[in-house]
Design a protein around this motif. Structure first.
Motif, PDB file in Angstrom:
ATOM      1  N   UNK A 112       0.855  -1.187   0.000  1.00 37.16           N
ATOM      2  CA  UNK A 112       0.000   0.000   0.000  1.00 37.16           C
ATOM      3  C   UNK A 112       0.895   1.243   0.000  1.00 37.16           C
ATOM      4  N   UNK A 113       0.829   2.074  -1.046  1.00 43.62           N
ATOM      5  CA  UNK A 113       1.773   3.198  -1.166  1.00 43.62           C
ATOM      6  C   UNK A 113       1.590   4.279  -0.103  1.00 43.62           C
ATOM      7  N   UNK A 114       0.359   4.394   0.450  1.00 39.81           N
ATOM      8  CA  UNK A 114       0.103   5.454   1.433  1.00 39.81           C
ATOM      9  C   UNK A 114       0.447   5.031   2.855  1.00 39.81           C
ATOM     10  N   UNK A 115       0.842   3.750   3.031  1.00 42.63           N
ATOM     11  CA  UNK A 115       1.166   3.241   4.361  1.00 42.63           C
ATOM     12  C   UNK A 115       2.671   3.136   4.554  1.00 42.63           C
ATOM     13  N   UNK A 116       3.099   3.230   5.808  1.00 37.03           N
ATOM     14  CA  UNK A 116       4.514   3.036   6.121  1.00 37.03           C
ATOM     15  C   UNK A 116       4.842   1.547   6.064  1.00 37.03           C
ATOM     16  N   UNK A 117       6.122   1.239   6.192  1.00 39.30           N
ATOM     17  CA  UNK A 117       6.563  -0.150   6.236  1.00 39.30           C
ATOM     18  C   UNK A 117       5.856  -0.891   7.371  1.00 39.30           C
ATOM     19  N   UNK A 118       5.859  -0.292   8.561  1.00 37.57           N
ATOM     20  CA  UNK A 118       5.233  -0.936   9.726  1.00 37.57           C
ATOM     21  C   UNK A 118       3.742  -1.136   9.509  1.00 37.57           C
ATOM     22  N   UNK A 119       3.076  -0.151   8.907  1.00 38.57           N
ATOM     23  CA  UNK A 119       1.637  -0.259   8.669  1.00 38.57           C
ATOM     24  C   UNK A 119       1.321  -1.335   7.637  1.00 38.57           C
ATOM     25  N   UNK A 120       2.167  -1.459   6.624  1.00 36.31           N
ATOM     26  CA  UNK A 120       1.981  -2.510   5.625  1.00 36.31           C
ATOM     27  C   UNK A 120       2.077  -3.886   6.270  1.00 36.31           C
ATOM     28  N   UNK A 121       3.069  -4.052   7.141  1.00 39.25           N
ATOM     29  CA  UNK A 121       3.261  -5.343   7.800  1.00 39.25           C
ATOM     30  C   UNK A 121       2.094  -5.648   8.734  1.00 39.25           C
ATOM     31  N   UNK A 122       1.560  -4.606   9.364  1.00 37.73           N
ATOM     32  CA  UNK A 122       0.488  -4.788  10.344  1.00 37.73           C
ATOM     33  C   UNK A 122      -0.889  -4.959   9.721  1.00 37.73           C
ATOM     34  N   UNK A 123      -1.020  -4.719   8.422  1.00 33.70           N
ATOM     35  CA  UNK A 123      -2.338  -4.644   7.799  1.00 33.70           C
ATOM     36  C   UNK A 123      -3.173  -5.906   8.052  1.00 33.70           C
ATOM     37  N   UNK A 124      -2.627  -7.063   7.746  1.00 35.63           N
ATOM     38  CA  UNK A 124      -3.377  -8.312   7.912  1.00 35.63           C
ATOM     39  C   UNK A 124      -3.711  -8.589   9.359  1.00 35.63           C
ATOM     40  N   UNK A 146      13.537  -9.399   9.019  1.00 35.48           N
ATOM     41  CA  UNK A 146      13.987  -9.025   7.667  1.00 35.48           C
ATOM     42  C   UNK A 146      14.940  -7.832   7.684  1.00 35.48           C
ATOM     43  N   UNK A 147      15.385  -7.468   8.882  1.00 38.33           N
ATOM     44  CA  UNK A 147      16.383  -6.418   9.068  1.00 38.33           C
ATOM     45  C   UNK A 147      15.971  -5.086   8.437  1.00 38.33           C
ATOM     46  N   UNK A 148      14.761  -4.653   8.793  1.00 46.96           N
ATOM     47  CA  UNK A 148      14.250  -3.366   8.299  1.00 46.96           C
ATOM     48  C   UNK A 148      13.847  -2.436   9.440  1.00 46.96           C
ATOM     49  N   UNK A 149      14.385  -2.678  10.641  1.00 50.14           N
ATOM     50  CA  UNK A 149      14.019  -1.824  11.786  1.00 50.14           C
ATOM     51  C   UNK A 149      14.201  -0.335  11.513  1.00 50.14           C
ATOM     52  N   UNK A 150      15.306   0.084  10.856  1.00 55.57           N
ATOM     53  CA  UNK A 150      15.485   1.532  10.647  1.00 55.57           C
ATOM     54  C   UNK A 150      14.520   2.127   9.627  1.00 55.57           C
ATOM     55  N   UNK A 151      13.776   1.282   8.910  1.00 57.80           N
ATOM     56  CA  UNK A 151      12.926   1.776   7.822  1.00 57.80           C
ATOM     57  C   UNK A 151      11.443   1.684   8.151  1.00 57.80           C
ATOM     58  N   UNK A 152      11.114   1.451   9.392  1.00 58.96           N
ATOM     59  CA  UNK A 152       9.725   1.202   9.793  1.00 58.96           C
ATOM     60  C   UNK A 152       8.781   2.333   9.411  1.00 58.96           C
ATOM     61  N   UNK A 153       9.235   3.589   9.452  1.00 57.35           N
ATOM     62  CA  UNK A 153       8.350   4.732   9.185  1.00 57.35           C
ATOM     63  C   UNK A 153       8.408   5.222   7.744  1.00 57.35           C
ATOM     64  N   UNK A 154       9.168   4.534   6.893  1.00 58.19           N
ATOM     65  CA  UNK A 154       9.259   4.950   5.491  1.00 58.19           C
ATOM     66  C   UNK A 154       8.087   4.412   4.676  1.00 58.19           C
ATOM     67  N   UNK A 155       7.798   5.112   3.569  1.00 63.52           N
ATOM     68  CA  UNK A 155       6.791   4.671   2.622  1.00 63.52           C
ATOM     69  C   UNK A 155       7.469   3.807   1.538  1.00 63.52           C
TER      70      UNK A 155
END
Length: 388
Positions: A112-124, A146-155
């Motif tokens: 989802x382009x309007x969601x952050x990384x964390x929001x995308x993961x949390x969607x389901x 998946x070693x993406x902790x620093x990118x959680x708030x990115x789109x």
């Protein structure tokens, strides 16, 4: 995503893992005489297949062979025209996708382009009504995985292709499905990143103890990641076996030609006894001998399949004990770094033979070049006889 320094080697695990050889083993997934038609077109044609728990299984074949349709039926996005699909002993007929203990990672990632990384993961998880503290903990766990902790708030548009791929993977794993379905998951990555990610997927699958089913048209990818491969063509299963068996013991010309490179020598059997088959190949202007226990009668039409790396080539005549000798002229050369590929026209014929040579030294006193006259040969056990 770098491999963990302290991770265990997968070799001992994969070498001992072969539940399909145990007659008492109960498969996790079972396709029973599954057919899928779209109008007059049969996409999947009477497929029966067992996939075991914790197996990394690959469906391999060209576009339109039915592999994605088979996966979509397991996911619940398509219904079989006939036949039955069971998961953990339960018939999946009528069970909607969101009620199946499977999750699917799409080729396009579908973030989802309007969601952050964390929001995308949390969607389901949010759709399932998971309590917020538990959901946040699961998202944190997936980000770490998946070693993406620093990118959680990115789109998504702020990430590289490899990072988006990992977000899609984390989202697919967040609900902890019994089976993860991967539809051409690495197709959008560049070659080097794709190769790295293949090993990471294997490591991740072992760590999580899940069953992975991957659909791909990339033979090298399937050979790398899978415990077993099902080669498909025109909606049918052609061969189901381990990567080594698929490569070294193809059961027909289609598999031999589709998996890797191959030299096929068409010929007629002249004798078969003592585990050796002799055949005459007019197209190569030669007679060959090959090790085979196949019950063949003189006069049988066959093809001898020999992988390019099993062919020997030299500027000098072969040793006296060499079998299956040929002579030819180098028509083309491809230097690939680790390998050199030679295309050689067999003397007195129009037959082109492909030979692969490992570049084990940095230089040769006299490397083989264009237009060189060369000698070829291969061992009796280097080839496989194919009747169809």
């Amino acid at each position: 995503m770098a491999l963990k320094p302290a991770q265990k080697a997968l070799g001992p695990i994969r070498r001992s893992f072969a539940p399909w050889l145990d007659p008492s083993a109960v498969p996790l997934i079972r396709f029973e005489n599954v057919v899928k038609r779209f109008g007059d077109f049969t996409a999947v044609d009477d497929v029966s297949l067992d996939i075991h728990e914790r197996e990394f299984f690959a469906l391999l074949g060209p576009s339109g062979c039915g592999k994605t349709t088979l996966m979509r039926m397991l996911a619940g996005f398509e219904a079989p025209t006939s036949g039955r699909i069971t998961l953990a002993g339960k018939d999946l007929a009528g069970v909607p996708p969101y009620r199946r203990p499977v999750n699917m990672m799409f080729q396009s990632y579908a973030l989802f382009p309007h969601m952050t990384v964390a929001q995308n993961i949390a969607f389901g998880l949010k759709q399932d009504g998971m309590p917020k503290p538990e959901m946040e903990a699961r998202v944190t766990e997936m980000l770490r995985l998946v070693k993406l902790e620093p990118f959680a708030s990115r789109k998504p548009h702020q990430l590289s292709g490899g990072q988006r791929q990992r977000v899609a993977l984390a989202r697919s794993l967040a609900k902890k499905p019994k089976v993860l379905l991967l539809d051409e998951p690495l197709g959008a990555l560049d070659k080097k990143l794709r190769e790295e990610t293949q090993f990471e997927l294997m490591d991740l699958q072992q760590d999580l103890g899940l069953t992975f089913l991957i659909v791909t048209h990339d033979q090298e990818e399937a050979m790398t990641v899978a415990d077993r491969i099902a080669v498909m063509n025109h909606g049918k299963l052609v061969q189901v076996a381990t990567p080594g068996e698929i490569y070294e013991q193809p059961n027909c010309r289609y598999v031999a030609d589709f998996i890797g490179d191959i030299n096929l020598f068409e010929g007629t059997v002249t004798s078969a006894q003592g585990g050796l088959v002799r055949l005459k190949s007019p197209e190569a202007g030669a007679e060959f001998v090959t090790a085979s226990e196949a019950a063949l009668q003189p006069g049988a039409e066959v093809a001898l399949a020999v992988r390019p790396e099993k062919m020997r080539v030299s500027l000098e005549p072969p040793p006296a004990e060499a079998t299956n000798p040929l002579r030819g002229e180098v028509w083309d050369i491809a230097y690939l770094g680790d390998w050199t590929v030679l295309l050689i026209k067999v003397e007195g014929t129009e037959k082109i033979v492909r030979v692969s040579r490992a570049n084990v030294t940095r230089s040769e006193a006299r490397p083989i070049g264009w237009d060189d006259k060369v000698f070829l040969w291969f061992a009796p056990d280097a080839g496989v006889l194919l009747k169809s």
